[in-house]
Design a protein around this motif. Structure first.
Motif, PDB file in Angstrom:
ATOM      1  N   LEU A 176       0.835  -1.209   0.000  1.00 28.71           N
ATOM      2  CA  LEU A 176       0.000   0.000   0.000  1.00 28.71           C
ATOM      3  C   LEU A 176       0.867   1.255   0.000  1.00 28.71           C
ATOM      4  O   LEU A 176       0.590   2.222  -0.721  1.00 28.71           O
ATOM      5  CB  LEU A 176      -0.921   0.019   1.229  1.00 28.71           C
ATOM      6  CG  LEU A 176      -1.909  -1.133   1.387  1.00 28.71           C
ATOM      7  CD1 LEU A 176      -2.748  -0.948   2.635  1.00 28.71           C
ATOM      8  CD2 LEU A 176      -2.804  -1.239   0.158  1.00 28.71           C
ATOM      9  N   GLY A 177       1.928   1.238   0.815  1.00 33.92           N
ATOM     10  CA  GLY A 177       2.802   2.401   0.936  1.00 33.92           C
ATOM     11  C   GLY A 177       3.502   2.735  -0.368  1.00 33.92           C
ATOM     12  O   GLY A 177       3.568   3.898  -0.772  1.00 33.92           O
ATOM     13  N   LEU A 204       0.570   3.534  -3.242  1.00 36.65           N
ATOM     14  CA  LEU A 204      -0.296   4.695  -2.997  1.00 36.65           C
ATOM     15  C   LEU A 204       0.447   5.884  -2.402  1.00 36.65           C
ATOM     16  O   LEU A 204       0.301   7.017  -2.871  1.00 36.65           O
ATOM     17  CB  LEU A 204      -1.450   4.295  -2.068  1.00 36.65           C
ATOM     18  CG  LEU A 204      -2.331   3.141  -2.561  1.00 36.65           C
ATOM     19  CD1 LEU A 204      -3.414   2.822  -1.543  1.00 36.65           C
ATOM     20  CD2 LEU A 204      -2.957   3.465  -3.913  1.00 36.65           C
ATOM     21  N   LEU A 205       1.282   5.647  -1.365  1.00 36.32           N
ATOM     22  CA  LEU A 205       1.962   6.764  -0.702  1.00 36.32           C
ATOM     23  C   LEU A 205       3.188   7.232  -1.487  1.00 36.32           C
ATOM     24  O   LEU A 205       3.310   8.417  -1.809  1.00 36.32           O
ATOM     25  CB  LEU A 205       2.368   6.351   0.722  1.00 36.32           C
ATOM     26  CG  LEU A 205       3.065   7.426   1.567  1.00 36.32           C
ATOM     27  CD1 LEU A 205       2.149   8.617   1.782  1.00 36.32           C
ATOM     28  CD2 LEU A 205       3.504   6.851   2.913  1.00 36.32           C
ATOM     29  N   THR A 211      -7.604  -4.297   0.462  1.00 31.08           N
ATOM     30  CA  THR A 211      -6.882  -3.031   0.266  1.00 31.08           C
ATOM     31  C   THR A 211      -5.738  -3.199  -0.743  1.00 31.08           C
ATOM     32  O   THR A 211      -5.514  -2.318  -1.574  1.00 31.08           O
ATOM     33  CB  THR A 211      -6.321  -2.480   1.590  1.00 31.08           C
ATOM     34  OG1 THR A 211      -5.578  -3.515   2.273  1.00 31.08           O
ATOM     35  CG2 THR A 211      -7.425  -1.980   2.502  1.00 31.08           C
ATOM     36  N   ALA A 262      -5.507  -1.274  -4.300  1.00 34.74           N
ATOM     37  CA  ALA A 262      -4.338  -0.436  -4.600  1.00 34.74           C
ATOM     38  C   ALA A 262      -3.715  -0.814  -5.933  1.00 34.74           C
ATOM     39  O   ALA A 262      -3.333   0.054  -6.727  1.00 34.74           O
ATOM     40  CB  ALA A 262      -3.300  -0.569  -3.477  1.00 34.74           C
ATOM     41  N   THR A 302      -3.616   1.656  -9.189  1.00 34.13           N
ATOM     42  CA  THR A 302      -2.303   2.001  -9.750  1.00 34.13           C
ATOM     43  C   THR A 302      -2.215   1.655 -11.231  1.00 34.13           C
ATOM     44  O   THR A 302      -1.698   2.431 -12.035  1.00 34.13           O
ATOM     45  CB  THR A 302      -1.184   1.254  -8.983  1.00 34.13           C
ATOM     46  OG1 THR A 302      -1.265   1.598  -7.601  1.00 34.13           O
ATOM     47  CG2 THR A 302       0.193   1.640  -9.513  1.00 34.13           C
ATOM     48  N   LEU A 313      -2.914   9.304  -3.012  1.00 32.56           N
ATOM     49  CA  LEU A 313      -2.743   9.685  -1.601  1.00 32.56           C
ATOM     50  C   LEU A 313      -4.070   9.611  -0.849  1.00 32.56           C
ATOM     51  O   LEU A 313      -4.115   9.174   0.311  1.00 32.56           O
ATOM     52  CB  LEU A 313      -2.160  11.103  -1.499  1.00 32.56           C
ATOM     53  CG  LEU A 313      -0.694  11.254  -1.928  1.00 32.56           C
ATOM     54  CD1 LEU A 313      -0.306  12.729  -1.966  1.00 32.56           C
ATOM     55  CD2 LEU A 313       0.227  10.497  -0.973  1.00 32.56           C
ATOM     56  N   TYR A 329      -4.777   6.098   0.032  1.00 33.83           N
ATOM     57  CA  TYR A 329      -3.933   5.655   1.158  1.00 33.83           C
ATOM     58  C   TYR A 329      -4.505   6.139   2.486  1.00 33.83           C
ATOM     59  O   TYR A 329      -4.543   5.398   3.475  1.00 33.83           O
ATOM     60  CB  TYR A 329      -2.501   6.165   0.972  1.00 33.83           C
ATOM     61  CG  TYR A 329      -1.536   5.665   2.026  1.00 33.83           C
ATOM     62  CD1 TYR A 329      -1.053   4.353   1.980  1.00 33.83           C
ATOM     63  CD2 TYR A 329      -1.109   6.478   3.071  1.00 33.83           C
ATOM     64  CE1 TYR A 329      -0.179   3.870   2.933  1.00 33.83           C
ATOM     65  CE2 TYR A 329      -0.229   6.002   4.031  1.00 33.83           C
ATOM     66  CZ  TYR A 329       0.235   4.704   3.956  1.00 33.83           C
ATOM     67  OH  TYR A 329       1.103   4.241   4.922  1.00 33.83           O
ATOM     68  N   GLY A 353      -5.686   3.962   5.610  1.00 40.63           N
ATOM     69  CA  GLY A 353      -5.014   4.201   6.888  1.00 40.63           C
ATOM     70  C   GLY A 353      -6.014   4.400   8.025  1.00 40.63           C
ATOM     71  O   GLY A 353      -5.863   3.848   9.119  1.00 40.63           O
TER      72      GLY A 353
END
Length: 356
Positions: free
Chosen positions: A101-102, A105-106, A317, A321, A325, A343, A346, A350
């Protein structure tokens, strides 16, 4: 600005590493040490990022992106091995989820957003994007969803056997993907334009030898600090009311992937989107197709084995994602709004993990 940040990270390393050693030996407050360990790992990861950026300039975007992903994931792998040793299987699986996920997405979101503020449109190799899309579908959706479905009718021993078989297949295909990109089809799918960047005129910050020494020393230091960090998870979770799932998905993933977070954003700001995308998506593929299966095999040597079976929120999740993407990156170009979309996704996930 970069010079000031680099000085801060240098000071944090000079103070943080001795404090980490002293704190673990003298048994200082675990909440205090959790903060010290996290800051030290992030600072060490920043130096790993600078070293890999130098190597990326020397080696070219594909090798550079692979190096960034590998050394960024080295931190995650080290933390996860120590967590497995302590029997914290849920935290390890959650941290793998958090890495996927990080990165998708992040890291990609921040890269697209920061780069998009400076440049209205940023392009990257569309052939790489499509190649990575297929691997993301396989590495996350096929290889993670199938064990979940079949494990429902299996006992623990059968689930471990299934996980071992899938892990071996994942590792073999990941190595085949590297062979495809770096050997048999190297240079076949190239951009016809330079995307406005001037790679031939850029000088690396450090020489190849210095960069490799910094990487090696940083990785050893991270290994020591990571072992101490793992021992603080239980106390931190109880103190702040954080679940193992939240600690793994958000905290461990962000700390463990700090190196590629920084590197990808810097590359996007310099309009080197091929490297930024290779870091974000390449790192995700490496987590799903190499780090996760390697951890399954390593866990066989510990008292508690780790099956490649995630919880339903983790699976949903990750699949979401991946699909988001692929939809955003498959056209080979990006802008700040697409970054903001990633973002936002994410942040939604979160909040969900925090409240679980």
């Amino acid at each position: 600005m970069c010079t000031v940040v680099n000085k801060i990270f240098f000071i944090l390393i000079v103070i943080g590493v001795p404090l980490s050693v002293a704190g673990s030996l003298l048994h200082w407050s675990q909440i205090l040490m959790f903060t010290v360990y996290c800051l030290t790992i992030v600072s060490l990861a920043a130096y790993m990022g600078r070293a890999t950026e130098s190597l990326a300039i020397i080696s070219g975007p594909r090798i550079g992106g692979l190096l960034n992903a590998t050394f960024g994931n080295a931190v995650e792998l080290i933390i996860s091995i120590f967590a497995l040793k302590e029997g914290l299987v849920e935290i390890v699986l959650a941290s793998l989820t958090g890495s996927v996920l990080g990165n998708l997405l992040l890291v990609a979101g921040l890269s697209f957003f920061v780069g998009g503020i400076k440049f209205k449109r940023q392009k990257f190799n569309v052939y790489d994007a499509r190649h990575n899309s297929g691997l993301l579908m396989f590495g996350v959706i096929v290889a993670f969803v199938i064990p979940e479905v079949f494990a429902m009718g299996m006992d623990d021993a059968e689930a471990i056997s299934l996980s071992i078989g899938i892990s071996v297949i994942l590792i073999v295909l990941y190595l085949a993907a590297l062979f495809f990109k770096l050997v048999t089809h190297r240079g076949v799918y190239q951009h016809n334009e330079e995307n406005g960047a001037e790679p031939h005129h850029e000088e690396p910050e450090w020489s190849k030898k210095k960069a490799m020494i910094v990487l090696a020393l940083s990785t050893v230091a991270v290994g020591y600090v990571a072992e101490s960090l793992v021992h603080t998870f239980e106390t931190v979770g109880e103190t702040f009311g954080w679940s193992e799932l939240f600690i793994g998905v958000i905290i461990v993933a962000i700390v463990g992937n700090a190196a590629e977070h920084a590197s990808a954003i810097i590359m996007a700001y310099k309009n080197k989107m091929d490297i930024a995308v290779e870091i974000a998506i390449g790192s995700t593929l490496q987590i799903a197709m190499f780090v996760a299966p390697i951890l399954v095999l390593i866990s066989l040597f510990f008292p508690v084995q780790m099956p490649l079976v995630f919880t339903l929120p983790e699976l949903v999740t990750m699949v979401t994602a991946v699909l988001l993407t692929i939809v955003i990156s498959n056209d080979g170009e990006t802008n700040w709004f697409e970054g903001a979309t990633l973002l936002a996704a994410y942040l939604i996930m979160g909040i969900g993990f925090y409240l679980l």
